[in-house]
Scaffold this motif. Structure first.
Motif, short mmCIF file in Angstrom:
data_model
loop_
_atom_site.label_atom_id
_atom_site.label_comp_id
_atom_site.label_asym_id
_atom_site.label_seq_id
_atom_site.Cartn_x
_atom_site.Cartn_y
_atom_site.Cartn_z
N ARG A 1 -13.19 2.88 -16.03
CA ARG A 1 -12.26 3.99 -15.85
C ARG A 1 -12.96 5.22 -15.28
N LEU A 2 -14.15 5.51 -15.82
CA LEU A 2 -14.90 6.69 -15.38
C LEU A 2 -15.22 6.60 -13.89
N ALA A 3 -15.61 5.41 -13.43
CA ALA A 3 -15.97 5.24 -12.02
C ALA A 3 -14.78 5.47 -11.10
N GLU B 1 -9.88 15.21 -17.09
CA GLU B 1 -9.79 13.86 -17.67
C GLU B 1 -11.14 13.14 -17.58
N ARG B 2 -11.81 13.30 -16.43
CA ARG B 2 -13.12 12.65 -16.28
C ARG B 2 -14.15 13.29 -17.21
N ASP B 3 -14.11 14.60 -17.36
CA ASP B 3 -15.03 15.28 -18.26
C ASP B 3 -14.85 14.82 -19.70
N ALA B 4 -13.59 14.63 -20.10
CA ALA B 4 -13.31 14.20 -21.47
C ALA B 4 -13.82 12.78 -21.70
N ARG C 1 -16.24 11.31 -20.04
CA ARG C 1 -17.70 11.40 -20.02
C ARG C 1 -18.23 11.84 -21.37
N ALA C 2 -17.60 12.83 -21.99
CA ALA C 2 -18.01 13.29 -23.31
C ALA C 2 -17.83 12.20 -24.35
N GLU C 3 -16.76 11.41 -24.23
CA GLU C 3 -16.53 10.30 -25.17
C GLU C 3 -17.64 9.26 -25.07
N LEU C 4 -18.03 8.94 -23.85
CA LEU C 4 -19.12 7.97 -23.66
C LEU C 4 -20.44 8.51 -24.20
#
Length: 282
Positions: free
Chosen positions: A32-34, A41-44, A46-49
């Protein structure tokens, strides 16, 4: 003896590599991130990962806990390496753990190389220091062993004795003593053993600059300067010694000093011998 099918080389190769307990299954999240563009949404995600993989980063930092660096600082460096790994990871090129471990470990090693040395030394010297440190520890832990010699460490590591000597010197470059430290068995601090600036240094350049001009002065002019500035005679005593008036000594000193000053400021000048002062006896 028959070989069980599960023990064949092909079966071993097909068996998935065992992951640590702190290696979560986040393949779907990375996919999903890629696909996400930059934005909240991407920042959130990324923080989760980052949160999910942070225990692994802390475990890797723990491998370096006995090297004299603060544990919390190492965790911060490992977390930075984790963020870099997440940002650079390509899901199509294998498992994230296989990429993240060397990335995080490399970040920690760079921290030790660039931030923790009291004296900056070349990377090759740092590598020699680490090889010598590990070899000395291994040789010392052997039963009945003594402090290893340079030759013994060289034989254990495959390094030359010169390289071992360099590594041993680098062991003392990793940390330094404060100037407020008190040497063992001695009074005072290291600051007390330091020299002080020599005030004569400030006039060395001036003396050297004036040397050429002084050497070209007539003998009597040099005698007058010597009596005034080295014997510390007053103008009246110089006058009595030379048989001239004090006023004339004053004029001579002024003239001589002006000439030396001018030739010192222009070292390429080839000035003539001082002309006689009007009214001066020859």
């Amino acid at each position: 003896m028959p070989i069980h099918p599960s023990h064949t080389p092909s079966a071993e190769a097909a068996r998935p590599r065992r992951s640590h307990d702190d290696a979560p299954d986040t393949a779907a999240l990375f996919a999903r991130l890629a696909a996400l563009p930059d934005g909240p949404e991407r920042d959130a995600l990324r923080a989760e990962l980052t949160t999910a993989w942070l225990p692994m980063a802390h475990r890797l930092a723990g491998r370096f806990r006995d090297r004299g660096e603060n544990a919390e600082d190492l965790r911060q460096v490992a977390a930075l390496g984790l963020v870099k790994a997440i940002d650079r990871y390509d899901p199509e090129r294998g498992a994230f753990e296989s990429y993240a471990v060397p990335t995080i470990t490399g970040e920690i090693k760079r921290h030790f190389r660039d931030r923790t040395w009291a004296l900056r030394v070349p990377r090759r010297v740092q590598e020699l220091r680490n090889q010598v440190r590990v070899a000395r520890r291994d040789l010392t832990e052997r039963p009945g062993s003594r402090a290893p010699s340079v030759a013994g460490i060289a034989g254990h590591t495959g390094l030359t004795e010169a390289e071992v000597a360099t590594g041993l010197e680098a062991l003392d470059s990793y940390s330094t003593l404060s100037l407020d430290a008190e040497p063992a068995g001695e009074g005072g601090t290291l600051t007390d053993s330091l020299g002080e600036p020599d005030p004569a240094y400030s006039v060395v350049v001036d003396r050297e600059a004036a040397r050429r001009s002084l050497s070209r002065l007539p003998e009597r002019d040099r005698d007058i300067l010597y009596m005034r500035f080295f014997e510390d005679l007053s103008q009246s005593r110089i006058a009595a010694r030379l048989g001239i008036s004090q006023m004339h000594v004053s004029r001579l000193l002024h003239h001589i000093c002006a000439r030396v000053r001018a030739e010192t400021q222009d070292p390429h000048a080839d000035g003539p011998v001082s002309p006689p002062v009007p009214g001066a006896p020859r």
